[in-house]
Design an enzyme around this catalytic site. Sequence first.
Site, short mmCIF file in Angstrom:
data_model
loop_
_atom_site.label_atom_id
_atom_site.label_comp_id
_atom_site.label_asym_id
_atom_site.label_seq_id
_atom_site.Cartn_x
_atom_site.Cartn_y
_atom_site.Cartn_z
N PRO A 125 0.83 -1.21 0.00
CA PRO A 125 0.00 0.00 0.00
C PRO A 125 0.86 1.26 0.00
CG PRO A 125 -0.23 -1.22 2.07
CD PRO A 125 0.67 -2.02 1.20
N ASP A 176 15.34 2.66 4.09
CA ASP A 176 14.33 2.02 3.24
C ASP A 176 14.96 1.46 1.96
OD1 ASP A 176 12.78 3.19 5.16
OD2 ASP A 176 11.32 4.08 3.79
C1 MEV Z 1 10.41 6.17 6.86
O1 MEV Z 1 10.13 4.85 6.43
C2 MEV Z 1 11.32 6.13 8.04
C3 MEV Z 1 11.82 7.49 8.53
O2 MEV Z 1 12.77 7.20 9.54
C4 MEV Z 1 12.46 8.29 7.43
C5 MEV Z 1 13.75 7.69 6.90
O3 MEV Z 1 14.38 6.89 7.57
O4 MEV Z 1 14.11 8.10 5.78
C6 MEV Z 1 10.71 8.31 9.13
#
Ligand code: MEV
Length: 340
Positions: A125, A176
Amino acid sequence: MKVRASAPGKAILFGEHAVVYGKPAIAVAINRKAIITIREGTDDAINVQIPDLDVYGQIDIDNQEICLINNEETSKTPSASSDTSSTSNDLSYDAGILKYIQTALFSDEFKPDHGLDIQVDLEIPIGAGLGSSAAITVATLAAAARYHRQELTLEKLAHMAHQVELEVQGAASPLDTTLSTYGGFIYFTHKEGALKIKPALEMPLVVGYTAEPGNTGMLIERVRKLRQNHPNLIGPLLDTMEKLTNEARDAITSGEEKRVAELMNINQGLLDALGVNTLELSDLIYEARNAGAIGSKITGAGGGGSIIAYCPGKTREVLEKLESVENAFQVSISQKGVTW
Ligand code: MEV
């Protein structure tokens, strides 16, 4: 000529947001992917279709401008001058995904010199904090490398994907894109990158996600401002998140179920203090705990998006409860990263 690549999404167990400030995080690649197919174009533009989101767009090869094509118009030949098109400045949230594809495709190595037809199939999603944009970016870069018959190491791919996220979002940690590239269950540090974790316990995890997407770039900015306004409070809070993530790694690798759960619940309290919680996320978190999850917290950027629940012996109960409130699925860990 037709090439295909896929990359998994991710779920963060510990350390989101703190990881943007150089702290460690623990996360898993999940069994849901973004799949990119690139074919030689039928005209001289880049036509992108994302059927799962009903998003159809065209990228101009010369000026790289994105035109969104209304769904009713998709049976017609897309035209940059169509009345129904809009430029990249007013892309809807779903259509914002086109920006990641455009930035990845036009990176120096792969600049297209003829039209392409690109299809994006999504099992993740969007805006749910589950790494859809990283998965799309990694898979697009991998497919483009194959299309251009270029060698690309995983290290280079992860680096390029992170640059794309930085360019589109303004701020991002490499977490990510690292997970979408390498897969697995990892402890991430900025110094050493992804270190594989071997859990000494089962990790029965359920994700519940709200209909409201979270905007990662905006949430990172919100935390940045809070830290700027309250450096003496938010600095130590991020330090506590670092200690918590390191304790969690020990608890996971030594099989301490209760400690893992407690640390997830403490992490949730800290994320709430960072201002990234919402009423809907809180609701899912407590519904999960009431249904038997021993730990539950936001996963990803928050502000909408998803929660993750740790539910030894109660997976079915938690899944059913969260499905009755919003959307949910059971997470299994993908040891595979990008596939091409
Ligand atoms: C996003 O999935 C996770 C955050 O820590 C941002 C990042 O690590 O780029 C909020």
